[in-house]
Scaffold this active site. Structure first.
Site, PDB file in Angstrom:
ATOM      1  N   LYS A   1      54.726 -11.291 -21.210  1.00 19.37           N
ATOM      2  CA  LYS A   1      53.330 -11.673 -21.427  1.00 19.37           C
ATOM      3  C   LYS A   1      53.071 -13.164 -21.385  1.00 19.37           C
ATOM      4  CE  LYS A   1      50.478  -9.448 -23.858  1.00 19.37           C
ATOM      5  NZ  LYS A   1      49.795  -9.046 -25.080  1.00 19.37           N
TER       6      LYS A   1
ATOM      7  N   HIS B   1      27.318  -5.998 -13.121  1.00 20.94           N
ATOM      8  CA  HIS B   1      27.831  -4.954 -14.029  1.00 20.94           C
ATOM      9  C   HIS B   1      29.356  -4.953 -14.064  1.00 20.94           C
ATOM     10  CE1 HIS B   1      23.728  -3.159 -13.689  1.00 20.94           C
ATOM     11  NE2 HIS B   1      23.850  -3.564 -12.439  1.00 20.94           N
TER      12      HIS B   1
END
Ligand code: ARG
Length: 467
Positions: free
Chosen positions: A293, A166
């Site tokens: 980034k 999960h």
């Protein structure tokens, strides 16, 4: 408008633009496949040479005509490869383009090549040869990807990371073990590829239009010359079958799904929040506005290519689903789907192989994450079963209370004191701390296929012997 003249005018406008010359231009546009099936030129020529050679061997055409045909086809091959060949849309497809050029080059003997065959078995042959060769390339590409994973798995057989279910921390595993999960996936893809090659290894040529032919052809001879195991067994099926293309697309879709799941993990792992890996500059890009980034573009594009590939599978299944036997022109729409999927798959596998080889694994970050989220709770429960004789369900309950206590104290399970643990269950002793570390947890999972480094190394050797 009710006025007759303007109605005429508006229907005439339908033939405007590209279709200015009317129905003929529309028909040519919808009918022609040369724009994409020229990709099959080499297979078409090889097939024709094998066919002509067989016709001569069987005495159906003369040796002299066969020599002219073979020589002419060789010339056409080099014309196409040098870029000198002029493809014509008026000649519809690759088969007619080559045959027309052959007539120009060698004269009337060219007309004998199409004896005992039809474009229906011809296209089935060309396309099958192409798909078979593409699968051989796919097999090699998958082998390279598997090899990249085997190397990373070996290097990181002891590197602990969190295992997830999960996407929640579940139990510690090793990065080597995680890599080997992908080896299993791509290994299955590769065996599907090998199986499909076996499956499609039958020669269609000689099925003719659909019914076979009255000429005394030898289909075993052409099958052998073209590298097929044997000829197909039913001429009707042969010209209407595109299972080989559908199999290619199904295999490609499943492999692309695996690549996409891997791409998704790479995207997640390379975020600053996870920080499990650093991608090389070669497979990432900077942002034009945010200097901090580093974007995992290659992984994102691999993930997106899966959409195209799955789309191609659905498109061809849909083309085929309502077709009566035998050949229908609908089937001409098979090629672009396969060509596009093949190009996307090749690129996606190559990009992934590069990323897997180049990425920096941040073992420190993986280890820190592995220890958080109470990942050794199952180890505590197992210890209570093994050492204190508790039934597993009771052990689960005791462990739940230990986790709650650790949560309350804001620490990990291994940081609880013995007194803390004994306040929950008196059977707990000092020895429990041996199993609460991530290394101990991982080393204890020695079941076949489990995450223990020794077990992972065994699986690596098993695959190395087969790769
Ligand atoms: N271009 C055609 C195709 O790709 C070749 C076969 C044409 N056969 C025919 N009977 N019109 O399917």
């Amino acid at each position: 408008m009710a006025d007759g003249s303007s109605e005429t005018k508006s229907s005439n406008q339908m033939w405007g633009g590209r279709f200015a010359s009317g129905p003929d231009a529309i028909m040519e546009e919808i009918n022609a496949s040369i724009g994409f099936d020229k990709k099959l030129y080499a297979q078409d020529i090889r097939g024709s040479i094998a066919h002509a050679t067989m016709l001569a061997h069987q005495g159906i055409i003369s040796a002299d005509d066969k020599d002219k045909i073979v020589h002419g086809l060789d010339t056409i091959l080099s014309e196409i490869e040098s870029g000198a060949f002029e493809f014509s849309r008026r000649l519809e497809d690759i088969h007619m383009n080559i045959e027309a050029r052959l007539a120009t080059l060698i004269g009337p003997a060219a007309g004998r090549l199409h004896t005992a065959r039809s474009r229906n078995d011809q296209v089935a042959l060309d396309f099958r040869l192409w798909v078979k060769e593409e699968l051989q390339k796919t097999e090699k590409a998958l082998t390279a990807l598997i090899a990249a994973f085997l190397d990373r798995a070996e290097e990181h057989a002891d590197t602990v990371m969190p295992g997830f279910t999960h996407l929640q921390t579940a139990q510690p595993v090793t990065f080597g073990h995680h890599c080997m999960a992908y080896v299993e996936m791509f290994g299955r893809d590769r065996s599907r590829v090998r199986h499909a090659i076996e499956h499609m290894d039958e020669s269609p040529i000689g099925a003719a239009a659909l019914a076979g032919t009255g000429f005394p052809i030898d289909r075993h001879m052409t099958a052998k010359a073209l590298g097929f195991r044997e000829p197909t067994r039913n001429s009707i099926d042969t010209v209407s079958d595109r299972d080989f293309a559908l199999e290619f697309l199904s295999i490609a879709s499943i492999a692309a799904t695996h690549l996409s799941r891997l791409a998704e993990e790479i995207v997640i792992w390379s975020t600053p929040q996870f920080g499990f890996i650093r991608l090389s500059d070669a497979f990432s890009t900077g942002s034009s506005i945010m200097p901090q980034k580093k974007n995992p573009d290659a992984a994102e594009l691999v993930r997106a290519k899966t959409g195209r590939i799955n789309g191609s599978l659905v498109a061809l299944l849909t083309v085929m689903k309502g077709l009566p036997l035998a050949y229908s022109k609908d089937m001409q729409e098979d090629k672009e789907q396969v060509f596009d999927a093949a190009e996307s798959l090749e690129l996606a596998i190559a990009a992934m192989t590069g990323m897997v080889r180049d990425m920096t694994v941040r073992a420190d970050r993986m280890k820190a994450a592995a220890g958080s989220g109470y990942s050794t709770a199952t180890d505590l429960a197992d210890w209570l079963v093994r050492e204190a004789g508790l039934p597993f369900r009771d052990a689960h309950h005791v462990t739940g209370r230990a986790v709650a206590l650790a949560e309350q104290k804001g620490c990990d399970l291994a940081d609880l004191s013995l007194a803390d643990l004994q306040s929950i269950n008196l059977a707990i002793t000092e020895k429990v701390f041996d199993v609460l570390t991530v290394e101990a947890s991982v080393a204890s999972r020695t079941s076949f296929g489990g995450t223990a480094p020794a077990e992972v190394r065994k699986q690596i050797s098993w695959w190395r012997a087969r790769n």
